[in-house]
Design an enzyme around this catalytic site. Structure first.
Site, PDB file in Angstrom:
ATOM      1  N   ALA A 177      40.776  39.295  36.915  1.00 49.54           N
ATOM      2  CA  ALA A 177      42.101  39.153  37.527  1.00 49.54           C
ATOM      3  C   ALA A 177      42.000  39.166  39.044  1.00 49.54           C
ATOM      4  O   ALA A 177      41.141  39.834  39.616  1.00 49.54           O
ATOM      5  CB  ALA A 177      43.007  40.295  37.061  1.00 49.54           C
ATOM      6  N   ASN A 213      49.150  35.406  44.458  1.00 46.62           N
ATOM      7  CA  ASN A 213      48.083  34.462  44.823  1.00 46.62           C
ATOM      8  C   ASN A 213      48.047  33.324  43.807  1.00 46.62           C
ATOM      9  O   ASN A 213      48.826  33.287  42.872  1.00 46.62           O
ATOM     10  CB  ASN A 213      46.741  35.188  44.920  1.00 46.62           C
ATOM     11  CG  ASN A 213      46.382  35.858  43.620  1.00 46.62           C
ATOM     12  OD1 ASN A 213      46.194  35.198  42.610  1.00 46.62           O
ATOM     13  ND2 ASN A 213      46.319  37.192  43.632  1.00 46.62           N
ATOM     14  N   LYS A 240      32.036  49.525  43.703  1.00 48.14           N
ATOM     15  CA  LYS A 240      32.884  49.718  42.515  1.00 48.14           C
ATOM     16  C   LYS A 240      32.075  50.145  41.300  1.00 48.14           C
ATOM     17  O   LYS A 240      32.603  50.267  40.200  1.00 48.14           O
ATOM     18  CB  LYS A 240      33.659  48.431  42.227  1.00 48.14           C
ATOM     19  CG  LYS A 240      34.513  47.989  43.424  1.00 48.14           C
ATOM     20  CD  LYS A 240      35.334  46.747  43.162  1.00 48.14           C
ATOM     21  CE  LYS A 240      36.048  46.313  44.440  1.00 48.14           C
ATOM     22  NZ  LYS A 240      37.289  45.635  44.232  1.00 48.14           N
ATOM     23  N   ILE A 252      41.327  48.681  40.073  1.00 46.85           N
ATOM     24  CA  ILE A 252      41.167  48.862  38.618  1.00 46.85           C
ATOM     25  C   ILE A 252      39.696  48.860  38.213  1.00 46.85           C
ATOM     26  O   ILE A 252      39.236  49.715  37.451  1.00 46.85           O
ATOM     27  CB  ILE A 252      41.950  47.765  37.861  1.00 46.85           C
ATOM     28  CG1 ILE A 252      43.434  47.893  38.198  1.00 46.85           C
ATOM     29  CG2 ILE A 252      41.710  47.861  36.357  1.00 46.85           C
ATOM     30  CD1 ILE A 252      44.272  46.702  37.833  1.00 46.85           C
TER      31      ILE A 252
HETATM   32  O1  PMT Z   1      42.588  32.673  37.428  1.00 44.30           O
HETATM   33  P1  PMT Z   1      41.836  31.413  37.801  1.00 44.30           P
HETATM   34  O2  PMT Z   1      42.719  30.380  38.414  1.00 44.30           O
HETATM   35  O3  PMT Z   1      41.059  30.887  36.640  1.00 44.30           O
HETATM   36  O4  PMT Z   1      40.766  31.786  38.935  1.00 44.30           O
HETATM   37  C1  PMT Z   1      39.720  32.634  38.643  1.00 44.30           C
HETATM   38  C2  PMT Z   1      39.442  33.624  39.784  1.00 44.30           C
HETATM   39  C3  PMT Z   1      38.911  32.860  40.981  1.00 44.30           C
HETATM   40  C4  PMT Z   1      40.702  34.399  40.157  1.00 44.30           C
HETATM   41  C5  PMT Z   1      38.379  34.624  39.215  1.00 44.30           C
HETATM   42  O5  PMT Z   1      37.221  33.923  38.876  1.00 44.30           O
HETATM   43  C6  PMT Z   1      38.075  35.723  40.246  1.00 44.30           C
HETATM   44  O6  PMT Z   1      37.286  35.565  41.142  1.00 44.30           O
HETATM   45  N1  PMT Z   1      38.719  36.893  40.097  1.00 44.30           N
HETATM   46  C7  PMT Z   1      38.628  38.002  41.022  1.00 44.30           C
HETATM   47  C8  PMT Z   1      39.443  37.682  42.234  1.00 44.30           C
HETATM   48  C9  PMT Z   1      39.513  38.857  43.192  1.00 44.30           C
HETATM   49  O7  PMT Z   1      40.526  39.484  43.273  1.00 44.30           O
HETATM   50  O8  PMT Z   1      38.387  39.151  43.756  1.00 44.30           O
HETATM   51  P2  PMT Z   1      38.231  40.443  44.798  1.00 44.30           P
HETATM   52  O9  PMT Z   1      36.963  40.142  45.466  1.00 44.30           O
HETATM   53  O10 PMT Z   1      39.439  40.576  45.614  1.00 44.30           O
HETATM   54  O11 PMT Z   1      38.129  41.675  43.818  1.00 44.30           O
HETATM   55  C10 PMT Z   1      36.887  42.133  43.319  1.00 44.30           C
HETATM   56  C11 PMT Z   1      37.057  42.727  41.946  1.00 44.30           C
HETATM   57  O12 PMT Z   1      37.917  43.850  41.996  1.00 44.30           O
HETATM   58  C12 PMT Z   1      37.640  41.798  40.906  1.00 44.30           C
HETATM   59  O13 PMT Z   1      36.976  42.029  39.690  1.00 44.30           O
HETATM   60  C13 PMT Z   1      39.087  42.227  40.808  1.00 44.30           C
HETATM   61  O14 PMT Z   1      39.622  41.979  39.504  1.00 44.30           O
HETATM   62  C14 PMT Z   1      38.962  43.715  41.068  1.00 44.30           C
HETATM   63  N2  PMT Z   1      40.141  44.356  41.648  1.00 44.30           N
HETATM   64  C15 PMT Z   1      40.598  44.029  42.884  1.00 44.30           C
HETATM   65  C16 PMT Z   1      41.661  44.732  43.424  1.00 44.30           C
HETATM   66  C17 PMT Z   1      42.274  45.740  42.659  1.00 44.30           C
HETATM   67  N3  PMT Z   1      43.316  46.419  43.115  1.00 44.30           N
HETATM   68  N4  PMT Z   1      41.818  46.024  41.433  1.00 44.30           N
HETATM   69  C18 PMT Z   1      40.767  45.364  40.914  1.00 44.30           C
HETATM   70  O15 PMT Z   1      40.345  45.617  39.776  1.00 44.30           O
END
Ligand code: PMT
Length: 409
Positions: A276, A212, A345, A309
């Protein structure tokens, strides 16, 4: 709050308020601080090296090329020696030099080469302070991570009234007291944090992958903000062009699985902030050799889920960090979707960013977020630099620890 037993490097600039630096030196010395001072050429118009040396009991540093001490390479050794650098008064001209990254004399060179926090204490005429050029410089310098104290409103030496008066030596002294108190609290308690940042890559073969747009900027800024608070921080980052500060232990990974293993290895920690953009899925089969076009029979890729994670951390019975902060990247029903992620989570807080806007979010210097706690309370932060958002998150971390741990008070 008072500051004791610290090493303070003062840079004394060219403004009438320079005379107040002498009172600050006395106050600092009375409380067992070691003080060294650099006097700029224009600062010499207002105070003398002799008065500074008499009060600091140290040589006053004046020149970038000093035949008597260049063996010590002053512009490096001074900032390595100091616990903090304080510039007073910070003039409009000096701010311009800093925002341009100039290294034209000892003061500007020390700052550019510094690995310490730098506190700017501005003093100037009110018109100079509110001028767009000065305010632009303030924004740039805040973005670089410089700290500001003041200016205050009041009557100025020029006879005009307004914002531009330098903070008093007492105010500077208690600011430093608060600053070191916060830093030392986290250090004394050996508080540890882990931050995840950037994208992950899920390879189909040695050259093709699913990923991404995440740049890692938001996560890196958070790691830097925590480090500034004195928190021992480990950054676990997916592929990114960014460079983290030397003091931050940085572990580079590629895939979600590697990120998961690196996070597990890092436990136990007190704080986990997961910024992340981890790939939710990976291809079930990864070819060891480059897949040939002719060999592809079906047009779909079979995927399986990656471990979550942040969920692993939030629901960890053995080593749950006392503060787990997740992120949510959303395009619609932002708060509702984020809150259900927080619940699912088991996070304490979730930071939801609106990634539907082109001028913020993924791979931008800016972000617009809402921070939601587990009771549903929401704090909105309008579009701002990611460094600003990181500092706001670090302040929340600080508050949580101050409230949660009575011994912090
Ligand atoms: O890196 P930049 O360009 O500065 O952009 C920042 C960002 C937009 C990436 C950041 O601010 C952000 O929103 N990060 C989380 C993005 C994301 O994956 O969101 P999600 O809604 O899909 O996941 C929710 C949470 O679960 C997040 O904390 C993610 O790190 C975590 N996760 C998701 C999937 C996975 N397999 N393991 C995780 O820990």
């Amino acid at each position: 709050m008072s500051v004791k037993n610290k090493k303070i490097l003062l840079i004394i600039g060219g403004g009438i308020a320079a005379y107040k630096s002498l009172d600050l030196i006395r106050l600092l010395k009375k409380n067992n601080n070691d003080v060294k001072a650099i006097l700029t050429d224009s600062g010499k118009e207002f105070v003398t090296p002799l008065s500074i040396t008499t009060l600091t009991k140290n040589k006053t540093f004046e020149n970038l090329f000093d035949k008597n001490s260049e063996a010590d390479i002053d512009h490096i050794s001074l900032s390595r020696w100091a616990d903090i650098i304080v510039v007073l008064p910070t003039t409009a001209n000096f701010m311009t030099k800093l925002s341009l990254g100039k290294a034209e004399d000892l003061a500007t060179t020390v700052i550019l080469a510094s690995n310490k926090d730098i506190l700017l204490v501005p003093a100037m005429n009110v018109r100079m302070w509110i001028h767009k050029a000065t305010q632009k410089n303030v924004k740039i310098l805040q973005d670089y991570g410089y700290l500001f104290l003041g200016p205050e409103k009041g009557e100025m030496a020029c006879g005009e009234y307004g914002e531009g008066k330098m903070a008093s030596p007492r105010q500077i002294f208690s600011y430093l007291g608060n600053y070191f108190n916060k830093k030392d609290l986290f250090k004394k308690k050996r508080i540890k944090a882990l931050v995840t940042a950037g994208p992950t890559r899920e390879y189909l073969d040695p050259v093709r992958y699913i990923s991404n747009e995440s740049s890692g900027k938001q996560g890196y800024e958070i790691a830097h903000a925590l480090n500034r608070l004195g928190i021992k921080t480990t950054l676990i980052t997916g592929p990114s062009n960014l460079i983290s500060k030397k003091e931050i232990k940085t572990k580079k990974i590629i895939s979600a699985n590697e990120m998961f293993e690196a996070v597990k290895k890092c436990l136990p920690v007190d704080i986990a902030i997961c910024a992340a953009a981890v790939a939710d899925f990976k291809p079930i089969i990864k070819s060891k050799t480059k897949i040939k076009k002719d060999n592809i029979k079906c047009k779909s890729i079979e995927l399986e889920r990656n471990r979550d994670i942040v969920e692993f951390l939030g629901k960890n019975n053995k080593h749950r960090p006392s503060l787990v902060i997740g992120f949510a990247a959303e395009t619609e029903n932002l708060n509702k979707n984020a809150f259900s992620k927080l619940r699912q989570k088991n996070c304490d807080l979730i930071v939801v960013n609106d990634i539907s806007k082109k001028d913020s979010g993924l791979n931008s210097d800016y972000n617009r977020v809402s921070i939601i706690d587990n009771s549903g309370k929401i704090k909105v932060i309008k579009k701002n630099k990611k460094s600003f958002i990181a500092n706001a998150i670090a302040e929340i971390v600080l508050d949580k620890f101050l409230i949660n741990d009575r011994s912090f008070n």
